[in-house]
Design a protein around this motif. Structure first.
Motif, PDB file in Angstrom:
ATOM      1  N   TRP A  29     -10.453   3.788  10.145  1.00 19.39           N
ATOM      2  CA  TRP A  29     -10.266   4.338  11.489  1.00 19.39           C
ATOM      3  C   TRP A  29      -9.610   3.349  12.438  1.00 19.39           C
ATOM      4  CZ3 TRP A  29     -10.946   9.399  12.504  1.00 19.39           C
ATOM      5  CH2 TRP A  29     -11.744  10.132  11.633  1.00 19.39           C
ATOM      6  N   ASN A  30      -8.537   2.737  11.997  1.00 17.32           N
ATOM      7  CA  ASN A  30      -7.850   1.793  12.891  1.00 17.32           C
ATOM      8  C   ASN A  30      -6.426   2.262  13.132  1.00 17.32           C
ATOM      9  OD1 ASN A  30      -6.456   1.201  10.538  1.00 17.32           O
ATOM     10  ND2 ASN A  30      -7.684  -0.597  10.096  1.00 17.32           N
ATOM     11  N   ASP A  31      -5.768   1.569  14.010  1.00 16.53           N
ATOM     12  CA  ASP A  31      -4.393   1.926  14.373  1.00 16.53           C
ATOM     13  C   ASP A  31      -3.388   0.998  13.711  1.00 16.53           C
ATOM     14  OD1 ASP A  31      -5.223   3.991  16.026  1.00 16.53           O
ATOM     15  OD2 ASP A  31      -5.551   2.634  17.712  1.00 16.53           O
ATOM     16  N   SER A  32      -3.642   0.637  12.470  1.00 20.03           N
ATOM     17  CA  SER A  32      -2.739  -0.254  11.752  1.00 20.03           C
ATOM     18  C   SER A  32      -1.413   0.457  11.495  1.00 20.03           C
ATOM     19  CB  SER A  32      -3.360  -0.688  10.425  1.00 20.03           C
ATOM     20  OG  SER A  32      -3.663   0.439   9.629  1.00 20.03           O
ATOM     21  N   PRO A  33      -0.313  -0.293  11.395  1.00 20.25           N
ATOM     22  CA  PRO A  33       0.999   0.323  11.166  1.00 20.25           C
ATOM     23  C   PRO A  33       1.053   1.021   9.807  1.00 20.25           C
ATOM     24  CG  PRO A  33       1.100  -2.068  10.899  1.00 20.25           C
ATOM     25  CD  PRO A  33      -0.245  -1.760  11.477  1.00 20.25           C
ATOM     26  N   PRO A  34       1.976   1.975   9.634  1.00 18.39           N
ATOM     27  CA  PRO A  34       2.088   2.696   8.360  1.00 18.39           C
ATOM     28  C   PRO A  34       2.366   1.751   7.195  1.00 18.39           C
ATOM     29  CG  PRO A  34       3.375   3.777  10.079  1.00 18.39           C
ATOM     30  CD  PRO A  34       2.926   2.471  10.643  1.00 18.39           C
ATOM     31  N   ARG A  35       1.786   2.059   6.044  1.00 19.45           N
ATOM     32  CA  ARG A  35       2.031   1.313   4.819  1.00 19.45           C
ATOM     33  C   ARG A  35       2.859   2.163   3.872  1.00 19.45           C
ATOM     34  NH1 ARG A  35      -3.818  -0.200   2.875  1.00 19.45           N
ATOM     35  NH2 ARG A  35      -2.702  -0.263   0.891  1.00 19.45           N
ATOM     36  N   HIS A  36       3.814   1.525   3.204  1.00 19.55           N
ATOM     37  CA  HIS A  36       4.677   2.244   2.271  1.00 19.55           C
ATOM     38  C   HIS A  36       4.551   1.587   0.901  1.00 19.55           C
ATOM     39  CE1 HIS A  36       6.353   4.376   5.680  1.00 19.55           C
ATOM     40  NE2 HIS A  36       6.556   3.212   6.273  1.00 19.55           N
ATOM     41  N   GLU A  37       3.914   2.294  -0.017  1.00 17.05           N
ATOM     42  CA  GLU A  37       3.658   1.761  -1.339  1.00 17.05           C
ATOM     43  C   GLU A  37       4.534   2.460  -2.372  1.00 17.05           C
ATOM     44  OE1 GLU A  37      -0.496   2.039  -2.106  1.00 17.05           O
ATOM     45  OE2 GLU A  37      -1.072   0.799  -0.382  1.00 17.05           O
ATOM     46  N   LEU A  38       4.909   1.701  -3.405  1.00 16.90           N
ATOM     47  CA  LEU A  38       5.764   2.217  -4.467  1.00 16.90           C
ATOM     48  C   LEU A  38       5.009   2.205  -5.787  1.00 16.90           C
ATOM     49  CD1 LEU A  38       9.072   0.341  -3.573  1.00 16.90           C
ATOM     50  CD2 LEU A  38       8.542   2.740  -3.121  1.00 16.90           C
ATOM     51  N   VAL A  39       5.235   3.223  -6.592  1.00 12.02           N
ATOM     52  CA  VAL A  39       4.614   3.306  -7.915  1.00 12.02           C
ATOM     53  C   VAL A  39       5.728   3.248  -8.956  1.00 12.02           C
ATOM     54  CG1 VAL A  39       3.252   4.714  -9.500  1.00 12.02           C
ATOM     55  CG2 VAL A  39       2.681   4.658  -7.055  1.00 12.02           C
ATOM     56  N   GLY A  40       5.662   2.255  -9.823  1.00 14.56           N
ATOM     57  CA  GLY A  40       6.690   2.094 -10.836  1.00 14.56           C
ATOM     58  C   GLY A  40       6.444   2.978 -12.052  1.00 14.56           C
ATOM     59  N   ALA A  41       7.474   3.118 -12.867  1.00 15.61           N
ATOM     60  CA  ALA A  41       7.348   3.866 -14.118  1.00 15.61           C
ATOM     61  C   ALA A  41       6.458   3.083 -15.077  1.00 15.61           C
ATOM     62  CB  ALA A  41       8.722   4.090 -14.734  1.00 15.61           C
ATOM     63  N   SER A  42       5.469   3.753 -15.644  1.00 13.33           N
ATOM     64  CA  SER A  42       4.506   3.055 -16.496  1.00 13.33           C
ATOM     65  C   SER A  42       4.988   2.906 -17.931  1.00 13.33           C
ATOM     66  CB  SER A  42       3.165   3.818 -16.492  1.00 13.33           C
ATOM     67  OG  SER A  42       3.351   5.151 -16.942  1.00 13.33           O
ATOM     68  N   ARG A  43       5.996   3.706 -18.329  1.00  9.65           N
ATOM     69  CA  ARG A  43       6.426   3.656 -19.724  1.00  9.65           C
ATOM     70  C   ARG A  43       7.797   4.318 -19.870  1.00  9.65           C
ATOM     71  NH1 ARG A  43       3.486   8.110 -18.892  1.00  9.65           N
ATOM     72  NH2 ARG A  43       4.056  10.060 -19.935  1.00  9.65           N
ATOM     73  N   ILE A  44       8.398   4.089 -21.039  1.00  6.40           N
ATOM     74  CA  ILE A  44       9.579   4.835 -21.459  1.00  6.40           C
ATOM     75  C   ILE A  44       9.176   5.676 -22.652  1.00  6.40           C
ATOM     76  CG2 ILE A  44      11.884   4.701 -22.464  1.00  6.40           C
ATOM     77  CD1 ILE A  44      12.410   2.197 -20.944  1.00  6.40           C
ATOM     78  N   ASN A  45       9.446   6.970 -22.601  1.00 12.67           N
ATOM     79  CA  ASN A  45       9.228   7.828 -23.752  1.00 12.67           C
ATOM     80  C   ASN A  45      10.471   7.743 -24.631  1.00 12.67           C
ATOM     81  OD1 ASN A  45       6.696   8.673 -22.889  1.00 12.67           O
ATOM     82  ND2 ASN A  45       7.505  10.411 -21.757  1.00 12.67           N
ATOM     83  N   VAL A  46      10.399   6.895 -25.657  1.00 13.42           N
ATOM     84  CA  VAL A  46      11.571   6.641 -26.499  1.00 13.42           C
ATOM     85  C   VAL A  46      11.679   7.724 -27.567  1.00 13.42           C
ATOM     86  CG1 VAL A  46      12.717   4.990 -28.013  1.00 13.42           C
ATOM     87  CG2 VAL A  46      11.359   4.167 -26.092  1.00 13.42           C
ATOM     88  N   ARG A  47      12.818   8.425 -27.561  1.00 12.91           N
ATOM     89  CA  ARG A  47      13.070   9.474 -28.542  1.00 12.91           C
ATOM     90  C   ARG A  47      14.449   9.266 -29.171  1.00 12.91           C
ATOM     91  NH1 ARG A  47      10.852  12.383 -23.956  1.00 12.91           N
ATOM     92  NH2 ARG A  47       8.646  12.785 -24.321  1.00 12.91           N
ATOM     93  N   SER A  48      14.929  10.259 -29.860  1.00 15.24           N
ATOM     94  CA  SER A  48      16.113  10.082 -30.716  1.00 15.24           C
ATOM     95  C   SER A  48      17.346   9.597 -29.974  1.00 15.24           C
ATOM     96  CB  SER A  48      16.439  11.405 -31.421  1.00 15.24           C
ATOM     97  OG  SER A  48      15.381  11.816 -32.239  1.00 15.24           O
ATOM     98  N   THR A  49      17.545  10.024 -28.726  1.00 12.88           N
ATOM     99  CA  THR A  49      18.789   9.678 -28.038  1.00 12.88           C
ATOM    100  C   THR A  49      18.864   8.227 -27.613  1.00 12.88           C
ATOM    101  OG1 THR A  49      17.880  10.314 -25.886  1.00 12.88           O
ATOM    102  CG2 THR A  49      19.071  12.011 -27.128  1.00 12.88           C
TER     103      THR A  49
END
Length: 254
Positions: free
Chosen positions: A190-210
């Motif tokens: 419940w405070n007036d802290s400035p907005p936070r902007h968080e990023l979520v990275g890709a956790s994996r690569i689904n490696v297939r035939s291509t």
């Protein structure tokens, strides 16, 4: 608390917290967020509210590193990528000593048809990856030996395609969990802290035939590398088993 109910009168609605989806500029989203103590935008950054969104830079870096591991040094993009994606790809290619082709969709396929060197293509989504594969097949461009395709941020149809399309899936579940945790933190403080902007990275690569391309000339080695990629991630793989799967002796494989 129970929160999944229809809001019949948005103008008179009041609430403590609000999660806004991927289109935060709609009038309804603006009305609800203005009536909340705390608001978190989900899926894309927002100027006035905290947000949790996809780390596209991390995904592009992961994709290019994967191409590099496959021995692919020539990269192209396909589909309607945002401008920042092309800028990031150009910077990361320079860092990794990769060559980024500056070709539009109509120029790319004729160029690839003339090339013997393998090329990695980063598509904007599965739909454009499927389109690329269809057009490449019409031109006789061999997939996974001359062309390596990786879809960015989408996995809806990639796993069902033939051949299967490698992809970096959009981490929607992780983004949702992190957005809920951020909203909960804001409600507790419940405070007036400035907005936070968080990023979520890709956790994996689904490696297939291509994306099982390896820049090696020996056919047996290419088959061995492909078998390793398809098998070793799921169960232990011994050299003798690999030789038997390829129909050669251990000595010949060595």
């Amino acid at each position: 608390l129970p929160c999944y109910k229809k809001i019949t009168d948005p103008d008179s609605w009041r609430g403590h917290g609000c999660l806004i989806g991927t289109h935060p500029e709609t009038s309804l989203s603006q009305t609800l967020s203005a009536a909340c103590t705390s608001t978190v935008s989900v899926g894309r950054p927002h100027l006035r509210h905290s947000s949790v969104s996809f780390d596209r830079t991390h995904a592009i870096t992961t994709a290019l590193a994967h191409f590099l591991e496959q021995g692919i040094l020539q990269i192209a993009t396909y589909g309607p990528h945002p401008g920042r994606t092309d800028t990031t790809a150009r910077t990361r290619c320079s860092d990794l000593n990769l060559s980024l082709l500056n070709l539009n969709r109509n120029e790319l396929l004729p160029f690839l048809a003339r090339q013997s060197e393998p090329t990695g293509v980063l598509t904007s989504d599965c739909a454009h990856a499927l389109e690329l594969l269809s057009r490449a097949d019409d031109l006789g461009i061999e997939i996974s030996t001359r062309l390596s395709v990786l879809s960015l941020g989408d996995d809806r149809h990639c796993r069902l395609a033939s051949p299967g399309i490698s992809s970096i899936p959009f981490p929607s579940r992780d983004i949702g969990y992190q957005a809920a945790a951020l909203l909960n933190e804001q409600l507790l403080n419940w405070n007036d802290s400035p907005p936070r902007h968080e990023l979520v990275g890709a956790s994996r690569i689904n490696v297939r035939s291509t994306c099982l391309n390896h820049a090696v000339s020996d056919l047996l080695v290419r088959k061995a590398l492909r078998h390793i990629h398809l098998t070793a991630a799921h169960k232990p793989l011994r050299v003798g088993e690999l030789a038997r799967a390829l129909g050669v002796s251990r000595a010949n494989l060595a």
